[in-house]
Design a protein around this motif. Sequence first.
Motif, short mmCIF file in Angstrom:
data_model
loop_
_atom_site.label_atom_id
_atom_site.label_comp_id
_atom_site.label_asym_id
_atom_site.label_seq_id
_atom_site.Cartn_x
_atom_site.Cartn_y
_atom_site.Cartn_z
N UNK A 3 0.84 -1.20 0.00
CA UNK A 3 0.00 0.00 0.00
C UNK A 3 0.88 1.25 0.00
N UNK A 4 0.50 2.26 -0.77
CA UNK A 4 1.25 3.52 -0.71
C UNK A 4 1.01 4.19 0.64
N UNK A 5 1.95 5.02 1.05
CA UNK A 5 1.80 5.76 2.30
C UNK A 5 0.67 6.77 2.16
N UNK A 6 -0.03 7.08 3.26
CA UNK A 6 -1.08 8.11 3.20
C UNK A 6 -0.50 9.43 2.71
N UNK A 7 -1.35 10.23 2.10
CA UNK A 7 -0.91 11.54 1.61
C UNK A 7 -0.60 12.46 2.79
N UNK A 8 0.48 13.20 2.65
CA UNK A 8 0.84 14.20 3.66
C UNK A 8 0.02 15.47 3.41
N UNK A 9 -0.07 16.35 4.40
CA UNK A 9 -0.77 17.62 4.17
C UNK A 9 -0.20 18.40 2.98
N UNK A 10 1.12 18.38 2.81
CA UNK A 10 1.73 19.08 1.67
C UNK A 10 1.32 18.44 0.36
N UNK A 11 1.29 17.11 0.30
CA UNK A 11 0.85 16.41 -0.92
C UNK A 11 -0.60 16.72 -1.24
N UNK A 12 -1.43 16.81 -0.20
CA UNK A 12 -2.85 17.14 -0.40
C UNK A 12 -2.96 18.55 -0.98
N UNK A 13 -2.23 19.50 -0.41
CA UNK A 13 -2.25 20.87 -0.93
C UNK A 13 -1.79 20.92 -2.38
N UNK A 14 -0.70 20.24 -2.68
CA UNK A 14 -0.18 20.23 -4.05
C UNK A 14 -1.18 19.61 -5.02
N UNK A 15 -1.82 18.53 -4.61
CA UNK A 15 -2.79 17.87 -5.47
C UNK A 15 -3.99 18.76 -5.74
N UNK A 16 -4.53 19.36 -4.68
CA UNK A 16 -5.69 20.24 -4.83
C UNK A 16 -5.34 21.43 -5.73
N UNK A 17 -4.18 22.02 -5.51
CA UNK A 17 -3.76 23.15 -6.34
C UNK A 17 -3.62 22.74 -7.81
N UNK A 18 -2.99 21.59 -8.05
CA UNK A 18 -2.79 21.13 -9.43
C UNK A 18 -4.13 20.78 -10.10
N UNK A 19 -5.02 20.13 -9.36
CA UNK A 19 -6.31 19.76 -9.93
C UNK A 19 -7.13 21.00 -10.26
N UNK A 20 -7.14 21.98 -9.35
CA UNK A 20 -7.88 23.22 -9.59
C UNK A 20 -7.31 23.95 -10.80
N UNK A 21 -6.00 23.99 -10.92
CA UNK A 21 -5.37 24.66 -12.06
C UNK A 21 -5.68 23.93 -13.36
N UNK A 22 -5.61 22.61 -13.35
CA UNK A 22 -5.88 21.83 -14.56
C UNK A 22 -7.32 22.02 -15.03
N UNK A 23 -8.22 22.17 -14.08
CA UNK A 23 -9.63 22.34 -14.41
C UNK A 23 -10.02 23.81 -14.60
#
Length: 79
Positions: A3-23
């Motif tokens: 199993x991959x490690x749970x997402x860190x708060x920084x990874x969550x922020x980066x993902x949300x930022x990238x997804x919002x930008x892509x959309x």
Amino acid sequence: MPMPAPMTPTEIENYVDAAAAALKLPLSVEHRPGVLNYFGLASSLADLVAAHPMGITDDPAESFEPISLSRDAVTKRLA
């Protein structure tokens, strides 16, 4: 498969930022903490589901009923 490690708060922020930008989805400053909290909750729930391998004979749930959590409950869940 491990199993991959749970997402860190920084990874969550980066993902949300990238997804919002892509959309091309604007994310206001006042909404950002709630979006991050909810995405963190969704990520932790996905980890729980992924921790239980499913077999070919396993069936999906018949229905999904979302729950409403208070901000305190979400914060405690993510802590």
